[in-house]
Scaffold this active site. Structure first.
Site, PDB file in Angstrom:
ATOM      1  CG  ASP A   1       8.539   3.506  -6.008  1.00  0.00           C
ATOM      2  OD1 ASP A   1       8.493   2.982  -4.881  1.00  0.00           O
ATOM      3  OD2 ASP A   1       7.783   3.171  -6.942  1.00  0.00           O
TER       4      ASP A   1
ATOM      5  N   GLY B   1       0.818  -1.214   0.000  1.00  0.00           N
ATOM      6  CA  GLY B   1       0.000   0.000   0.000  1.00  0.00           C
ATOM      7  C   GLY B   1       0.847   1.257   0.000  1.00  0.00           C
TER       8      GLY B   1
END
Lengths: 254, 545
Positions: B298, B185
């Site tokens: 990321d 998530g």
């Protein structure tokens, strides 16, 4: 009422009868702007900033494999596309209107490219430009260069405009020329269709489809530039916008 | 005749169906089985089976195929226990089948809530087993216990709220009497955690938040008086490892959120992009090592912690952890205390010029609009690496020549919505922003935007011993064996056997679909098999009878 109108326009559009710019102005600017922020939140991670992250799917093109009308788009957004990673989302009505407005205007929003008159563009394509001597459109013309029948559906206006302005420097990786020398010494010039670690698939100048084992080749070179005509002195600025409008109207058989 | 074969097949089940913790500890004693996601607690994906050798690997033939009904990516690693294979089919169907024939005994389908919001496909990576119970972590953040004999659910526990962006895609890890999982998530502004459940009852035993709350050590790395820490991601979507001697379990932690806008979360953002060592009984933090502080790109540290004792005693305890990170650096850590032993880039890296003595990156951010290497999908990712104690080499599935342009953007958190803070783009104007999450059967671009490789690293020196290059990128894990074979796949659909010592190609076959799990090896009735998923099927190979 409003939605119904969109539906009609959209299906005309999908039928290829309307030019790209016909949509501009049919959607509220506020919706488009809101849609763009929603797109950045929900969609960009998969579809990418310019909507073309998935091979074969270009959200900017105005042509969708799974949708013709805005109503179809609404269905896709709410239900997803079963069997793919395209997810269902619980969007509110205002969000749906905005997302669809953005999808329908994404190309202009992102590219900011001016489009002229497609009918004049078509004449230039066949006449002065002599583009048809290399490119095939709707079943007419040779097949060695990329077929442009659906180029307006798979490329954005800004990419097409670069292809015209700088034919040498703008070759996309998927349009590379390859030069092959077989074990017997035969030279084959081709356009690469597919490649993996061990083999390459190409279309040769004589339009044969060839699949070759790389280890059998004496030479295999991927060329980054083609020997293409430059249109710097051939077209006026206005004629370039006409050609672009014509290319953008080429949406394939849908 | 047929009846006799049936009996032979059935008897061992009755005797061995129970997978005790003892068996999990000593998984190396039964190499014919594959008892956990990574094969053993050390997660080396090294099989001791030796029937298939470099000399006969050319005779491998297809024994059976299992075709999934789901069209999602097949990322599941099967378990094999005494002739029975247990795998998952996306999103959350568990299947038990005959490991020698591929015939199905039962399947159990969990229908995930449509509130679930997976970032990147409704995938699942497999099961864990204890006793005669299987454990499945679901895309709607439930943990389900399933009876391994009849496929009936035993208990189900809600781990987190799928509507708030929590999901689970990993195979759980069983340690002692507990089932340990983590939540995905990181693209939805969750607050990540690792948590453990009683294997008998499903009751929560402990929960370790991967972002410390106010008052806890590390909270100060979420600087300023904001609520950034509450939505800071740090998800956990890949199975951890366990060292029974140290009694520590290790977990790789995901990116901080919003992914691409570090300005919104000043500070190091612990424990995002870190590995944490936890006490498996209490969840208490033993140590951590952060690979990428205040991440801009990321670069999840969601890789498999590979435990190997590579004889670097002079530098450390002799108990190491090998880690090729999404950020492009290869690290050797001392797993007793998390100390940095050494590290260097294993492919193009330009976001940092190197690592300091403590292992902290010396950052060299690229100017806006310039390409950062590695790109957003990383120099490697969740694809399992392998370590062979025989060759002493660490094998990494890598993406090379691959960069992205990052455009950070301010973004407000809203529950259940993507929380990304910008968008990474392609370095080629108008060119394809690939490799995307899914492979494609037409590849006439990746040589320009990223190619695949298996890199064999000597963890003692950091030296590259050999490299096997592929035209398309790879999402396949790696398996090595006691006969110095290396099995791996790639996006092109080829399944390869390489010589683990030299990197030479010994055998390959075209399976016609993206290989996106890790191959495993097992044996039934003395016959060795190699299983790998491609496209939507699981393909199982063995030697000609």
């Amino acid at each position: 009422m409003r939605r119904l109108l969109f539906g009609v326009l959209a299906s005309l559009f999908a039928g290829g009868q309307l030019m790209a710019q016909a949509h501009v102005g049919q959607y509220e600017q506020a919706d488009i702007a809101y849609g763009s922020t929603l797109y950045a939140t929900y969609c960009v991670v998969c579809h990418g900033e310019s909507g073309d992250l998935f091979p074969g799917v270009n959200l900017r093109s105005g042509v969708f494999r799974h949708a013709a009308s805005d109503r179809d788009l609404r269905g896709i957004l709410l239900d997803g596309i079963p069997g793919t990673t395209m997810v269902a989302g619980a969007y509110e009505d205002a969000e749906l209107v905005a997302l669809i407005a953005y999808l329908r205007n994404m190309d202009t929003e992102i590219g900011g490219v001016a489009l002229g008159d497609a009918t004049s563009g078509q004449a230039l394509f066949a006449g002065k430009g002599d583009c048809g001597s290399c490119h095939r459109v709707a079943g007419q013309g040779p097949r060695f260069a990329p077929d442009l029948s659906d180029i307006g559906a798979i490329r954005s206006a800004s990419v097409l405009s670069r292809a015209l302005e700088d034919p040498h420097g703008s070759t996309l990786p998927m349009n590379r020329a390859v030069r092959v020398v077989t074990a017997e010494g035969t030279v084959i010039n081709g356009r690469r269709l597919n490649e993996d670690t061990y083999s390459v698939q190409l279309i040769a100048e004589d339009e044969r489809l060839l699949s070759l084992d790389k280890r059998d080749l004496r030479e295999y070179t991927i060329l980054t530039a083609w020997d293409l005509p430059s249109y710097d002195d051939v077209f006026s600025e206005e004629e370039v916008t006409d050609l672009l409008a014509y290319l953008r109207s080429l949406k394939g058989m849908n | 005749m047929a009846r006799i074969a049936l009996l032979l097949l059935l008897t061992p089940f009755g005797l061995h169906a129970q997978v005790s913790f003892e068996r999990l500890l000593n998984a190396d004693d039964e190499p014919h089985n594959w008892l956990t996601y990574s094969g053993t607690y050390a997660s080396t994906r090294y099989s001791l089976l030796d029937r298939i050798t470099p000399a006969n690997v050319g005779e491998l033939e297809l024994k059976w195929v299992f075709q999934a009904q789901s069209l999602e990516k097949f990322e599941s690693t099967p378990l094999v226990v005494d002739g029975i294979m247990y795998l998952t089919e996306a999103p959350n169907t568990a299947v038990a089948l005959d490991a020698a024939r591929g015939r199905v005994f039962w399947d159990y389908r969990h229908n995930p809530s449509n509130l679930s919001r997976p970032c990147c496909g409704r995938v699942n990576r497999g099961l864990a087993m204890l006793g005669d119970t299987l454990f499945m972590a679901t895309i709607d953040a439930q943990l389900v216990a399933i009876d391994a004999v009849n496929g009936q659910p035993v208990w189900r526990t809600a781990v987190a709220d799928p509507g708030a962006g929590y999901a689970m895609t990993l195979a759980p890890l069983v340690v002692k009497d507990k089932v340990i999982v983590g939540v995905a998530g990181g693209e939805f502004g969750i607050r990540g955690f690792v948590s453990a459940y009683d294997a008998e009852t499903g009751e929560e035993a402990w929960k370790f938040y991967t972002i410390p709350g106010p008052g806890e050590p590390g909270h100060e790395t979420w600087e300023g008086d904001t609520d950034a820490w509450q939505h800071g991601g740090a998800s956990v979507w890949l199975t951890g490892s366990y060292d029974p001697d140290l009694d520590q379990t290790y977990w790789g932690i995901g990116n901080p959120g919003p992914d691409w806008n570090p300005a919104q979360r000043p500070g190091d953002n612990l424990y995002s992009d870190a590995v944490v060592a936890l006490d498996p009984d209490t969840g208490e933090l033993q140590w951590y090592f952060q690979f990428t502080p205040n991440d801009d790109y990321d670069y999840d540290a969601v890789q498999i912690p590979v435990l190997a004792d590579i004889g670097l005693e002079t530098f450390s305890s002799g108990r190491q952890m090998l880690w090729a990170n999404r950020n492009g650096f290869f690290y050797v850590l001392d797993r007793t205390n998390g100390e940095f032993v050494r590290g260097e880039p294993f492919t193009e890296v330009n976001w940092a010029s190197g690592l300091s003595e403590s292992g902290r990156p010396i950052e060299t951010p690229q100017p806006p609009g310039e390409t950062t290497y590695p790109g957003v999908q990383g120099a490697t990712n969740w694809y399992s690496p392998s370590y062979s104690p025989r060759t002493g080499l660490f094998y990494v599935p890598a993406w090379e020549n691959y960069g992205s342009v990052f455009w950070p953007e301010e973004q407000e958190y809203q529950e259940g919505l993507r929380f990304l803070g910008g968008i990474p783009g392609t370095p080629i104007p108008g060119g394809p922003n690939v490799p995307s999450l899914r492979g494609d059967r037409i590849n006439n671009w990746t040589e320009a935007v990223g190619t695949g490789a298996v890199i064999a690293l000597d963890p003692v020196t950091g030296e590259h011993r050999w490299k096997y290059e592929m035209t398309d990128v790879t999402t396949s894990g790696i398996l090595t064996t006691a006969t110095d074979l290396l099995f791996t796949g790639g996006r092109e659909g080829y399944f390869h056997a390489l010589d683990a010592v030299t990197g030479d190609l010994l055998w390959r076959t075209n399976l016609g679909g993206d290989i996106a799990n890790g191959p495993i090896s097992y044996a039934v009735d003395g016959r060795q098999y190699v299983a790998v998923a491609a496209g939507n099927g699981l393909f199982v190979f063995g030697l000609r009878d």
